[in-house]
Write a protein that holds these residues in place. Sequence first.
Motif, PDB file in Angstrom:
ATOM      1  N   LEU A 191       0.552  -7.813  35.708  1.00  0.00           N
ATOM      2  CA  LEU A 191      -0.154  -7.368  34.510  1.00  0.00           C
ATOM      3  C   LEU A 191       0.785  -7.394  33.319  1.00  0.00           C
ATOM      4  CD1 LEU A 191      -2.147  -4.329  35.963  1.00  0.00           C
ATOM      5  CD2 LEU A 191      -2.872  -6.712  35.793  1.00  0.00           C
TER       6      LEU A 191
ATOM      7  N   SER B 298      -5.016   1.404  33.071  1.00  0.00           N
ATOM      8  CA  SER B 298      -6.451   1.276  32.807  1.00  0.00           C
ATOM      9  C   SER B 298      -7.266   0.881  34.035  1.00  0.00           C
ATOM     10  CB  SER B 298      -6.692   0.244  31.705  1.00  0.00           C
ATOM     11  OG  SER B 298      -6.448  -1.078  32.177  1.00  0.00           O
TER      12      SER B 298
ATOM     13  N   GLU C  62      -2.142  -1.480  30.518  1.00  0.00           N
ATOM     14  CA  GLU C  62      -3.086  -2.225  31.348  1.00  0.00           C
ATOM     15  C   GLU C  62      -3.056  -1.722  32.785  1.00  0.00           C
ATOM     16  OE1 GLU C  62      -4.545  -6.734  31.056  1.00  0.00           O
ATOM     17  OE2 GLU C  62      -2.492  -6.550  31.800  1.00  0.00           O
TER      18      GLU C  62
ATOM     19  N   LEU D 273     -10.047  -4.279  34.302  1.00  0.00           N
ATOM     20  CA  LEU D 273      -9.448  -5.533  33.835  1.00  0.00           C
ATOM     21  C   LEU D 273     -10.556  -6.423  33.296  1.00  0.00           C
ATOM     22  CD1 LEU D 273      -6.831  -6.569  36.568  1.00  0.00           C
ATOM     23  CD2 LEU D 273      -6.393  -5.563  34.328  1.00  0.00           C
TER      24      LEU D 273
END
Length: 290
Positions: A169, A177, A174, A149
């Motif tokens: 999020l 990730s 995201e 992040l």
Amino acid sequence: MVAFTKGHGTGNDFVIIADPDGELELSSDQVAALCDRHFGIGADGVLRVVRLSAFPEAAAALAEEPAAEWFMDYRNADGSVAEMCGNGIRVFAHYLVRSGLATIDPGSTLPIGTRAGVRDVTVSADGYQVDLGRWKLSGDDPLAKARGLEVARPGLGIDVGNPHVVVALASEEELASIELEYIPELDPALPAGANIEFVVPGEPLVRDGIGHVSMRVFERGVGETLSCGTGVAATALAVRYWAGERAPHDWQVSVPGGVLGVRMFPTEDGEHVALSGPAQLTFSGTIDLI
């Protein structure tokens, strides 16, 4: 030599050890060795099955619900003690039923003692449902930093018998990730730590009156797991809180290990939250404790 059974709830796996009379004392090192995925059996935690009457720490639970016979002595994979485990208690109940140590008749409940108090388990269409009891906003709303992040995100503290911080999020990309092999950081840090859930609302959020979200979790004392039952409940509660008064009280939460159901409902002592989902036993054996 100790007999064990391995079980899991949506991939959140446990070593189950029956110790009805409370004769076995497991050290933190022994728990960690049992849970080691290379040199032990491998699991996210250990469930010791012990009668409440043989567990001195459970005196308060006995007073709360005299009908409860069994106590779930839950330990994290690193050997630390945990208050509660939503997937674990369903697996614990399934073990009791399959072993003939308890029964759950249609329409009845099985009370099980935990360090968070007595929790009632019933049979559901997809396995078992556990009433996790009253929940509350903890007031701990730290920033959460995680590898992958770019910037820290605000978290919402939720208490469902154990501590959680839920972080919203923007997208599934995201969520994918985040590198949860590294421990996320909370700022300010919480003295007792917390399970940290990273959440993405469904598109659309509500379908046919049921809310939908996806989640990954870093469990305190364990690391990333395929599922966290109390974390699933905390996630649904947090998203409903963010969504406002018109948000539903029934949710489906997708985790890497499957899908779990969450339901919020009123009681005389305040709103409760219930978790439902499958529980499976996979194999049994014996192992030397070192």
